[in-house]
Write a protein that holds these residues in place. Sequence first.
Motif, mmCIF file in Angstrom:
data_model
loop_
_atom_site.group_PDB
_atom_site.id
_atom_site.type_symbol
_atom_site.label_atom_id
_atom_site.label_comp_id
_atom_site.label_asym_id
_atom_site.label_seq_id
_atom_site.Cartn_x
_atom_site.Cartn_y
_atom_site.Cartn_z
ATOM 1 N N ILE A 236 -10.267 -9.609 -0.228
ATOM 2 C CA ILE A 236 -11.062 -9.421 0.684
ATOM 3 C C ILE A 236 -10.215 -9.747 2.104
ATOM 4 O O ILE A 236 -10.654 -9.395 3.286
ATOM 5 C CB ILE A 236 -12.608 -9.893 0.722
ATOM 6 C CG1 ILE A 236 -13.305 -9.047 1.401
ATOM 7 C CG2 ILE A 236 -12.428 -11.417 0.909
ATOM 8 C CD1 ILE A 236 -14.038 -7.996 1.039
ATOM 9 N N ARG B 171 -15.758 -1.212 1.805
ATOM 10 C CA ARG B 171 -14.859 -0.295 0.808
ATOM 11 C C ARG B 171 -14.131 -1.319 -0.232
ATOM 12 O O ARG B 171 -14.340 -0.915 -1.310
ATOM 13 C CB ARG B 171 -13.963 0.381 1.641
ATOM 14 C CG ARG B 171 -13.052 1.527 0.819
ATOM 15 C CD ARG B 171 -12.331 2.281 1.581
ATOM 16 N NE ARG B 171 -11.401 1.904 2.321
ATOM 17 C CZ ARG B 171 -10.454 2.640 3.248
ATOM 18 N NH1 ARG B 171 -10.594 3.741 3.356
ATOM 19 N NH2 ARG B 171 -9.316 1.944 3.546
ATOM 20 N N SER B 172 -13.650 -2.325 0.421
ATOM 21 C CA SER B 172 -13.317 -3.330 -0.628
ATOM 22 C C SER B 172 -14.120 -4.002 -1.672
ATOM 23 O O SER B 172 -13.898 -3.937 -2.469
ATOM 24 C CB SER B 172 -12.436 -4.434 0.138
ATOM 25 O OG SER B 172 -11.133 -3.802 1.023
ATOM 26 N N ASP C 16 -6.677 -1.421 -2.025
ATOM 27 C CA ASP C 16 -7.854 -0.579 -2.059
ATOM 28 C C ASP C 16 -7.938 0.806 -2.356
ATOM 29 O O ASP C 16 -9.057 1.237 -2.881
ATOM 30 C CB ASP C 16 -8.672 -0.817 -0.798
ATOM 31 C CG ASP C 16 -8.158 -0.059 0.522
ATOM 32 O OD1 ASP C 16 -7.284 0.721 0.410
ATOM 33 O OD2 ASP C 16 -8.270 -0.398 1.550
ATOM 34 N N HIS D 131 -8.563 -8.192 -6.014
ATOM 35 C CA HIS D 131 -8.444 -7.283 -4.725
ATOM 36 C C HIS D 131 -8.884 -8.161 -3.802
ATOM 37 O O HIS D 131 -9.961 -8.692 -3.870
ATOM 38 C CB HIS D 131 -9.079 -5.914 -4.879
ATOM 39 C CG HIS D 131 -9.039 -5.172 -3.472
ATOM 40 N ND1 HIS D 131 -7.873 -4.893 -2.778
ATOM 41 C CD2 HIS D 131 -9.916 -5.039 -2.718
ATOM 42 C CE1 HIS D 131 -8.157 -4.327 -1.650
ATOM 43 N NE2 HIS D 131 -9.660 -4.529 -1.567
ATOM 44 N N ALA E 105 -8.129 -1.204 6.735
ATOM 45 C CA ALA E 105 -8.982 -1.293 5.575
ATOM 46 C C ALA E 105 -10.388 -1.474 6.173
ATOM 47 O O ALA E 105 -10.600 -1.510 7.340
ATOM 48 C CB ALA E 105 -8.485 -2.700 5.026
ATOM 49 N N SER F 244 -11.431 -12.283 -6.046
ATOM 50 C CA SER F 244 -10.828 -11.873 -4.755
ATOM 51 C C SER F 244 -10.566 -13.239 -4.195
ATOM 52 O O SER F 244 -10.924 -14.329 -4.614
ATOM 53 C CB SER F 244 -12.102 -10.976 -4.045
ATOM 54 O OG SER F 244 -11.750 -10.523 -3.076
ATOM 55 N N GLY G 285 -10.403 3.344 -1.570
ATOM 56 C CA GLY G 285 -11.733 3.546 -2.117
ATOM 57 C C GLY G 285 -11.765 4.702 -3.222
ATOM 58 O O GLY G 285 -12.680 4.802 -3.790
ATOM 59 N N ASN H 275 0.843 -0.990 0.034
ATOM 60 C CA ASN H 275 -0.059 0.037 0.046
ATOM 61 C C ASN H 275 0.863 1.317 -0.180
ATOM 62 O O ASN H 275 1.866 1.367 0.571
ATOM 63 C CB ASN H 275 -0.900 0.110 1.168
ATOM 64 C CG ASN H 275 -2.376 -0.585 0.811
ATOM 65 O OD1 ASN H 275 -2.503 -1.701 0.517
ATOM 66 N ND2 ASN H 275 -3.291 0.235 1.025
ATOM 67 N N VAL I 208 -14.736 -1.496 -4.439
ATOM 68 C CA VAL I 208 -13.594 -1.356 -5.327
ATOM 69 C C VAL I 208 -13.787 -2.490 -6.209
ATOM 70 O O VAL I 208 -13.718 -2.050 -7.543
ATOM 71 C CB VAL I 208 -12.443 -1.346 -4.590
ATOM 72 C CG1 VAL I 208 -11.001 -1.833 -5.505
ATOM 73 C CG2 VAL I 208 -12.175 -0.130 -3.591
#
Length: 289
Positions: free
Chosen positions: A163, A181-182, A140, A161, A177, A200, A143, A106, A185
């Motif tokens: 989870i 929001r994930s 993420d 992405h 996180a 995911s 977001g 990140n 995305v």
Amino acid sequence: ERGKHGRPDWLKARVPGGEAYREIKETMRGLSLHTVCEEARCPNIGECWNNRTATFMILGNVCTRSCGFCAVLTGKPTELDLDEPRRVADAAKKMGLRHAVITSVNRDEQLDGGAGIFAATIRAIREEVPGCAVEVLTPDFKGRRESVQTVIDARPDTFNHNIETVPRLYPAVRPQAKYRRSLEVLRYAKELNPEGLTKSGFMLGLGEVREEIIQTMQDLRDHDVDILTVGQYLRPSENHLPMVRYATPKEFAEYRKIGFELGFSHVESGPLVRSSYHAHEQTEDARRG
Ligand code: SF4
Ligand code: SF4
């Protein structure tokens, strides 16, 4: 059932080796690139590298977050390396990759979260290695929709992405996180490119229970995710979240079945599964599906 180091036999790592493996290792060092395969000491490295699949970690090896399960260092990030996309493409070419997975730490300090470098990397591989499928496994981006758009505009074959776990465990597993929001995305990536595949995955062994697992699978389907991966959490060190239990191969097989029933077009579920394991086959399968 327990092998050496107290692990069940089904988790025994195979020893990496082989021609392709050695060749790739040299290429990576020569271009000063990082792979998750090596840094996470992934047990599948021999198999994947010999099958011409590898996962690159771009944007440095220091993360601005501190997920409880992850072995990557947390701290002040490194300088952005603008030449990295070119070197990744160069490596993919030298390695004759059929499937390149691009992931990153990140970069919450960057406005775009590093999305621009992701996009440049996808484009560079497309140019250098036309036959190579490109999969991204992204953060993420807090977001931020513009960042998802930047990545999707470069047209990855698969947008992944993770989870990682069920919502109840987020405070310990992914403290910076947000579960919803994930999910958003993932939905947004699909909306922007309905022809592209979304993917995911999560880990078993962190304390989640069956109902929560099935709900998470349902949530992913409700956000149009195509491909699901389910693997076993293994504690990287004493400083990481404890592993609550080993899920059995039978349970993994059951979640695979449930996943198909819920409508995923491909499900990879097993003790040694990592999100990029059999990535090439996953994509082909999902395309056919
Ligand atoms: Fe690398 Fe992923 Fe294969 Fe592991 S499963 S060796 S991280 S490509
Ligand atoms: Fe590890 Fe990714 Fe979490 Fe960073 S954001 S700590 S790289 S899992």
